[in-house]
Motif scaffolding. Structure first.
Motif, PDB file in Angstrom:
ATOM      1  N   VAL A 181       0.859  -1.187   0.000  1.00 36.86           N
ATOM      2  CA  VAL A 181       0.000   0.000   0.000  1.00 36.86           C
ATOM      3  C   VAL A 181       0.892   1.234   0.000  1.00 36.86           C
ATOM      4  O   VAL A 181       1.919   1.281   0.682  1.00 36.86           O
ATOM      5  CB  VAL A 181      -0.942   0.022   1.224  1.00 36.86           C
ATOM      6  N   TYR A 182       0.507   2.246  -0.788  1.00 32.61           N
ATOM      7  CA  TYR A 182       1.227   3.507  -0.853  1.00 32.61           C
ATOM      8  C   TYR A 182       0.553   4.517   0.072  1.00 32.61           C
ATOM      9  O   TYR A 182      -0.670   4.605   0.118  1.00 32.61           O
ATOM     10  CB  TYR A 182       1.216   4.062  -2.281  1.00 32.61           C
ATOM     11  N   TYR A 183       1.364   5.287   0.784  1.00 27.00           N
ATOM     12  CA  TYR A 183       0.872   6.336   1.677  1.00 27.00           C
ATOM     13  C   TYR A 183       1.491   7.654   1.240  1.00 27.00           C
ATOM     14  O   TYR A 183       2.706   7.743   1.069  1.00 27.00           O
ATOM     15  CB  TYR A 183       1.233   6.021   3.131  1.00 27.00           C
ATOM     16  N   LEU A 184       0.660   8.662   1.055  1.00 22.81           N
ATOM     17  CA  LEU A 184       1.093   9.972   0.593  1.00 22.81           C
ATOM     18  C   LEU A 184       0.950  10.981   1.729  1.00 22.81           C
ATOM     19  O   LEU A 184      -0.129  11.095   2.328  1.00 22.81           O
ATOM     20  CB  LEU A 184       0.236  10.411  -0.592  1.00 22.81           C
ATOM     21  N   TYR A 185       2.022  11.689   2.026  1.00 29.24           N
ATOM     22  CA  TYR A 185       2.046  12.715   3.067  1.00 29.24           C
ATOM     23  C   TYR A 185       2.406  14.044   2.421  1.00 29.24           C
ATOM     24  O   TYR A 185       3.199  14.083   1.483  1.00 29.24           O
ATOM     25  CB  TYR A 185       3.103  12.375   4.128  1.00 29.24           C
ATOM     26  N   THR A 186       1.823  15.142   2.920  1.00 27.02           N
ATOM     27  CA  THR A 186       2.114  16.462   2.352  1.00 27.02           C
ATOM     28  C   THR A 186       2.410  17.472   3.454  1.00 27.02           C
ATOM     29  O   THR A 186       2.089  17.252   4.628  1.00 27.02           O
ATOM     30  CB  THR A 186       0.929  16.989   1.515  1.00 27.02           C
ATOM     31  N   SER A 187       3.000  18.591   3.062  1.00 27.20           N
ATOM     32  CA  SER A 187       3.294  19.672   4.005  1.00 27.20           C
ATOM     33  C   SER A 187       2.027  20.226   4.620  1.00 27.20           C
ATOM     34  O   SER A 187       0.934  20.125   4.058  1.00 27.20           O
ATOM     35  CB  SER A 187       4.048  20.800   3.298  1.00 27.20           C
ATOM     36  N   THR A 188       2.212  20.878   5.754  1.00 24.56           N
ATOM     37  CA  THR A 188       1.134  21.501   6.497  1.00 24.56           C
ATOM     38  C   THR A 188       1.053  22.984   6.143  1.00 24.56           C
ATOM     39  O   THR A 188       2.072  23.619   5.888  1.00 24.56           O
ATOM     40  CB  THR A 188       1.409  21.368   8.010  1.00 24.56           C
ATOM     41  N   VAL A 189      -0.145  23.520   6.155  1.00 20.65           N
ATOM     42  CA  VAL A 189      -0.298  24.958   5.973  1.00 20.65           C
ATOM     43  C   VAL A 189       0.362  25.667   7.165  1.00 20.65           C
ATOM     44  O   VAL A 189       0.434  25.110   8.265  1.00 20.65           O
ATOM     45  CB  VAL A 189      -1.802  25.328   5.820  1.00 20.65           C
ATOM     46  N   ASP A 190       0.877  26.880   6.941  1.00 18.02           N
ATOM     47  CA  ASP A 190       1.643  27.580   7.974  1.00 18.02           C
ATOM     48  C   ASP A 190       0.871  27.872   9.252  1.00 18.02           C
ATOM     49  O   ASP A 190       1.452  27.917  10.319  1.00 18.02           O
ATOM     50  CB  ASP A 190       2.168  28.906   7.422  1.00 18.02           C
ATOM     51  N   ASP A 191      -0.436  28.118   9.152  1.00 19.87           N
ATOM     52  CA  ASP A 191      -1.173  28.578  10.327  1.00 19.87           C
ATOM     53  C   ASP A 191      -2.054  27.512  10.979  1.00 19.87           C
ATOM     54  O   ASP A 191      -2.904  27.840  11.799  1.00 19.87           O
ATOM     55  CB  ASP A 191      -1.993  29.824   9.974  1.00 19.87           C
ATOM     56  N   LYS A 192      -1.852  26.230  10.640  1.00 19.29           N
ATOM     57  CA  LYS A 192      -2.643  25.151  11.229  1.00 19.29           C
ATOM     58  C   LYS A 192      -1.747  23.954  11.536  1.00 19.29           C
ATOM     59  O   LYS A 192      -0.837  23.650  10.783  1.00 19.29           O
ATOM     60  CB  LYS A 192      -3.738  24.705  10.274  1.00 19.29           C
ATOM     61  N   PRO A 193      -2.018  23.250  12.629  1.00 19.98           N
ATOM     62  CA  PRO A 193      -1.278  22.014  12.888  1.00 19.98           C
ATOM     63  C   PRO A 193      -1.905  20.848  12.124  1.00 19.98           C
ATOM     64  O   PRO A 193      -3.056  20.907  11.714  1.00 19.98           O
ATOM     65  CB  PRO A 193      -1.437  21.822  14.398  1.00 19.98           C
ATOM     66  N   GLU A 247      -0.674  17.191  16.659  1.00 22.65           N
ATOM     67  CA  GLU A 247      -0.074  17.945  17.752  1.00 22.65           C
ATOM     68  C   GLU A 247       0.265  19.370  17.316  1.00 22.65           C
ATOM     69  O   GLU A 247       0.598  19.599  16.148  1.00 22.65           O
ATOM     70  CB  GLU A 247       1.191  17.241  18.240  1.00 22.65           C
ATOM     71  N   PRO A 248       0.212  20.321  18.236  1.00 19.46           N
ATOM     72  CA  PRO A 248       0.559  21.706  17.896  1.00 19.46           C
ATOM     73  C   PRO A 248       1.946  21.858  17.270  1.00 19.46           C
ATOM     74  O   PRO A 248       2.170  22.775  16.487  1.00 19.46           O
ATOM     75  CB  PRO A 248       0.488  22.432  19.242  1.00 19.46           C
ATOM     76  N   VAL A 249       2.877  20.944  17.585  1.00 22.14           N
ATOM     77  CA  VAL A 249       4.235  21.039  17.023  1.00 22.14           C
ATOM     78  C   VAL A 249       4.248  20.825  15.520  1.00 22.14           C
ATOM     79  O   VAL A 249       5.261  21.078  14.873  1.00 22.14           O
ATOM     80  CB  VAL A 249       5.207  20.046  17.698  1.00 22.14           C
ATOM     81  N   THR A 250       3.148  20.369  14.917  1.00 18.16           N
ATOM     82  CA  THR A 250       3.112  20.164  13.463  1.00 18.16           C
ATOM     83  C   THR A 250       2.654  21.408  12.709  1.00 18.16           C
ATOM     84  O   THR A 250       2.564  21.380  11.487  1.00 18.16           O
ATOM     85  CB  THR A 250       2.212  18.968  13.093  1.00 18.16           C
ATOM     86  N   LYS A 251       2.393  22.499  13.408  1.00 16.49           N
ATOM     87  CA  LYS A 251       2.050  23.748  12.724  1.00 16.49           C
ATOM     88  C   LYS A 251       3.272  24.198  11.916  1.00 16.49           C
ATOM     89  O   LYS A 251       4.372  24.316  12.448  1.00 16.49           O
ATOM     90  CB  LYS A 251       1.672  24.822  13.744  1.00 16.49           C
ATOM     91  N   GLY A 252       3.090  24.382  10.610  1.00 21.15           N
ATOM     92  CA  GLY A 252       4.204  24.762   9.749  1.00 21.15           C
ATOM     93  C   GLY A 252       5.185  23.625   9.502  1.00 21.15           C
ATOM     94  O   GLY A 252       6.348  23.873   9.254  1.00 21.15           O
TER      95      GLY A 252
END
Length: 143
Positions: free
Chosen positions: A55-67, A89-94
């Motif tokens: 199975v393939y899993y796709l991950y992308t960047s986070t928007v700057d103002d949201k975790p 988690e809040p640490v994933t903001k940006g």
């Protein structure tokens, strides 16, 4: 002479096909796409694909103002299913350019975090999960 004409014929035949016949564009529509708080479109960037157990899993960047880090899954790289936020988690903001590896029974996500002005990476973060779809939890502090 015959070889030259055969080559010329092959070249002319290839050039007669539209260039779109040699490329593929995934028609994926992403209704869950990131938007800024003001509603403007942000989109998905820095895609990373992990293949695990077929199975393939796709991950992308986070928007700057949201975790949060989004994840999709696919068995054929054409049909994708949105699986939600795999890290909240809040640490994933940006959190930019997430990459996930499987090691010793767990999944580790590595992300770059940007400075408050959004110009250059200020640190990296490591998150861990028992599943490729999360939840991933922070294992390191910002440096």
């Amino acid at each position: 002479m015959k070889k030259w004409l055969t080559g010329l014929f092959a070249f002319a035949l290839i050039m007669s096909f539209p260039s779109s016949g040699f490329t593929y564009s995934n028609p994926q529509i992403v209704p869950e796409s990131w938007r800024w708080d003001n509603g403007d479109f942000y989109g998905e960037g820095d895609p990373y694909i992990l293949k695990f157990n077929g199975v393939y899993y796709l991950y992308t960047s986070t928007v700057d103002d949201k975790p949060g880090v989004k994840v999709w899954s696919s068995e054929d790289l054409v049909h994708w299913e949105y699986r939600g936020l795999c890290a909240t988690e809040p640490v994933t903001k940006g959190a930019y350019a997430p990459e996930v590896v499987y090691w010793n029974g767990d999944f580790y996500m590595y992300t770059s975090l940007l400075q408050d002005n959004g110009s250059t990476p200020r640190s990296h973060r490591v998150l861990k999960s028992a599943s490729p779809t999360g939840p991933f939890t922070a294992q390191t502090e910002a440096r």
